[in-house]
Motif scaffolding. Structure first.
Motif, mmCIF file in Angstrom:
data_model
loop_
_atom_site.group_PDB
_atom_site.id
_atom_site.type_symbol
_atom_site.label_atom_id
_atom_site.label_comp_id
_atom_site.label_asym_id
_atom_site.label_seq_id
_atom_site.Cartn_x
_atom_site.Cartn_y
_atom_site.Cartn_z
ATOM 1 N N PHE A 42 5.605 -3.414 -4.513
ATOM 2 C CA PHE A 42 5.709 -1.701 -5.492
ATOM 3 C C PHE A 42 5.207 -0.995 -4.685
ATOM 4 N N TRP A 46 7.478 2.962 -4.858
ATOM 5 C CA TRP A 46 6.526 4.158 -4.838
ATOM 6 C C TRP A 46 7.047 5.169 -3.740
ATOM 7 N N LEU A 51 7.723 8.687 -5.469
ATOM 8 C CA LEU A 51 6.745 8.614 -6.723
ATOM 9 C C LEU A 51 7.569 8.904 -8.212
ATOM 10 N N GLN A 53 9.774 7.475 -9.912
ATOM 11 C CA GLN A 53 10.304 7.144 -11.381
ATOM 12 C C GLN A 53 8.600 6.292 -12.060
ATOM 13 N N GLU A 54 7.859 6.376 -11.061
ATOM 14 C CA GLU A 54 6.225 6.122 -11.675
ATOM 15 C C GLU A 54 4.916 6.855 -12.613
ATOM 16 N N THR A 60 4.476 14.391 -11.763
ATOM 17 C CA THR A 60 5.590 14.074 -10.581
ATOM 18 C C THR A 60 5.599 15.477 -9.576
ATOM 19 N N CYS A 82 -1.010 6.180 -3.290
ATOM 20 C CA CYS A 82 0.059 5.465 -3.107
ATOM 21 C C CYS A 82 -1.492 3.784 -3.036
ATOM 22 N N GLN A 106 4.342 -1.930 -11.465
ATOM 23 C CA GLN A 106 5.705 -1.682 -11.200
ATOM 24 C C GLN A 106 6.156 -0.811 -12.527
ATOM 25 N N ARG A 107 5.019 -1.028 -13.671
ATOM 26 C CA ARG A 107 4.817 -0.149 -14.234
ATOM 27 C C ARG A 107 3.479 0.108 -14.585
ATOM 28 N N TYR A 108 3.541 1.252 -13.631
ATOM 29 C CA TYR A 108 1.812 2.065 -13.760
ATOM 30 C C TYR A 108 1.641 2.596 -14.952
#
Length: 137
Positions: A42, A46, A51, A53-54, A60, A82, A106-108
């Motif tokens: 993870f 990140w 970050l 993608q989260e 963002t 993080c 991974q899928r926050y």
């Protein structure tokens, strides 16, 4: 600068894991020791993607603004965010096994980034936390 040297010497994995282990040793032990989840699963994504993608774009950008303006430096701020992300989903992580932990990180989940930023701001600079850890090791 010390955080960047630590990342270069020990890598992203050991820096992120070191910070998590100092801030919340219980969740760190459950993630790394009990469930055997490598922080690369993870933290690498990140950190390398900052970050992006989260979170949605507005969140963002809010995170990036805070990271760029942090008085302790960008790398330090990113690592503290993080760490805050892990601590924020602590309950789910402590109840989960390997697959639940990896899926959660991974899928926050959706979260108010201001809550994460406040949590990250409550942590001391990474260089202090990691230096104390080396002194105790």
């Amino acid at each position: 600068m010390a955080v960047l040297r630590q990342m270069a010497d020990g890598g992203t994995r050991s820096t992120a894991a070191g910070l998590i282990s100092r801030v919340d040793p219980v969740v760190w032990k459950h993630i790394e020791v009990t469930s055997k989840v490598d922080p690369h699963f993870f933290a690498f994504r990140w950190i390398t993607l900052l970050l992006s993608q989260e979170f949605d774009l507005p969140d963002t950008l809010r995170l990036w603004d805070a990271i760029l303006a942090d008085p302790h430096g960008r790398a330090d701020a990113l690592l503290r965010v993080c760490c805050a992300m892990v601590v924020h989903v602590r309950g789910t992580l402590l109840q989960g096994d390997f697959s639940i932990i990896v899926k959660t990180l991974q899928r926050y989940p959706l979260v108010d980034v201001d809550v994460l930023l406040a949590l990250a701001a409550s942590y001391p600079p990474c260089s202090e936390v990691l230096a104390k850890g080396r002194a105790h090791d």
